[in-house]
Design a protein around this motif. Sequence first.
Motif, PDB file in Angstrom:
ATOM      1  N   ALA A   1       0.843  -1.190   0.000  1.00 24.94           N
ATOM      2  CA  ALA A   1       0.000   0.000   0.000  1.00 24.94           C
ATOM      3  C   ALA A   1       0.878   1.239   0.000  1.00 24.94           C
ATOM      4  CB  ALA A   1      -0.942   0.006   1.199  1.00 24.94           C
ATOM      5  N   ILE A   2       0.293   2.338  -0.477  1.00 21.06           N
ATOM      6  CA  ILE A   2       1.023   3.602  -0.562  1.00 21.06           C
ATOM      7  C   ILE A   2       0.086   4.730  -0.158  1.00 21.06           C
ATOM      8  CG2 ILE A   2       0.458   3.880  -3.024  1.00 21.06           C
ATOM      9  CD1 ILE A   2       3.319   5.059  -3.368  1.00 21.06           C
ATOM     10  N   GLY A   3       0.622   5.692   0.587  1.00 18.36           N
ATOM     11  CA  GLY A   3      -0.185   6.796   1.040  1.00 18.36           C
ATOM     12  C   GLY A   3      -0.532   7.767  -0.078  1.00 18.36           C
ATOM     13  N   PRO A   4      -1.416   8.720   0.193  1.00 18.04           N
ATOM     14  CA  PRO A   4      -1.881   9.631  -0.856  1.00 18.04           C
ATOM     15  C   PRO A   4      -0.776  10.435  -1.528  1.00 18.04           C
ATOM     16  CG  PRO A   4      -3.347   9.728   1.029  1.00 18.04           C
ATOM     17  CD  PRO A   4      -2.166   8.900   1.438  1.00 18.04           C
ATOM     18  N   ASN A   5       0.250  10.815  -0.763  1.00 18.40           N
ATOM     19  CA  ASN A   5       1.303  11.628  -1.355  1.00 18.40           C
ATOM     20  C   ASN A   5       2.474  10.812  -1.885  1.00 18.40           C
ATOM     21  OD1 ASN A   5       2.547  10.805   0.961  1.00 18.40           O
ATOM     22  ND2 ASN A   5       2.726  12.843   1.869  1.00 18.40           N
ATOM     23  N   GLY A   6       2.372   9.497  -1.750  1.00 15.72           N
ATOM     24  CA  GLY A   6       3.403   8.620  -2.297  1.00 15.72           C
ATOM     25  C   GLY A   6       4.634   8.444  -1.434  1.00 15.72           C
TER      26      GLY A   6
END
Length: 122
Positions: A50-55
Amino acid sequence: QVQLVESGGGLVQAGGSLRLSCAASGRTFRIYAMAWFRQAPGKERDFVAAIGPNGVNTVYADSVKGRFTISRDNAKNTVYLQMNSLTPEDTDVYYCAAAPTLSRRLSQYQYWGQGTQDTVSS
């Protein structure tokens, strides 16, 4: 509402690589955490990465750590999964998903793609 479409699956020999892409519709892509899950026939859907919204923030399942890399391009509304050193145990249907926050938990993900089949031959 977010619609997700995966691509890039296929057949590869053990030790090879594949790159999956997941294209998202809608202008809200950048506010969602994105993830990849995988599922074999008759088995549960398992978390991969998984990766957060800002990468910036990423998390991985232990089974893929060091071999798989998740990334995203918010300008293109796309998330990627680079898979290296593949083994037959990586053969699954791979799904991308979107959630409000970064999580390993399947129940947190609201939107799902249709899946793409990856097959690794020995």
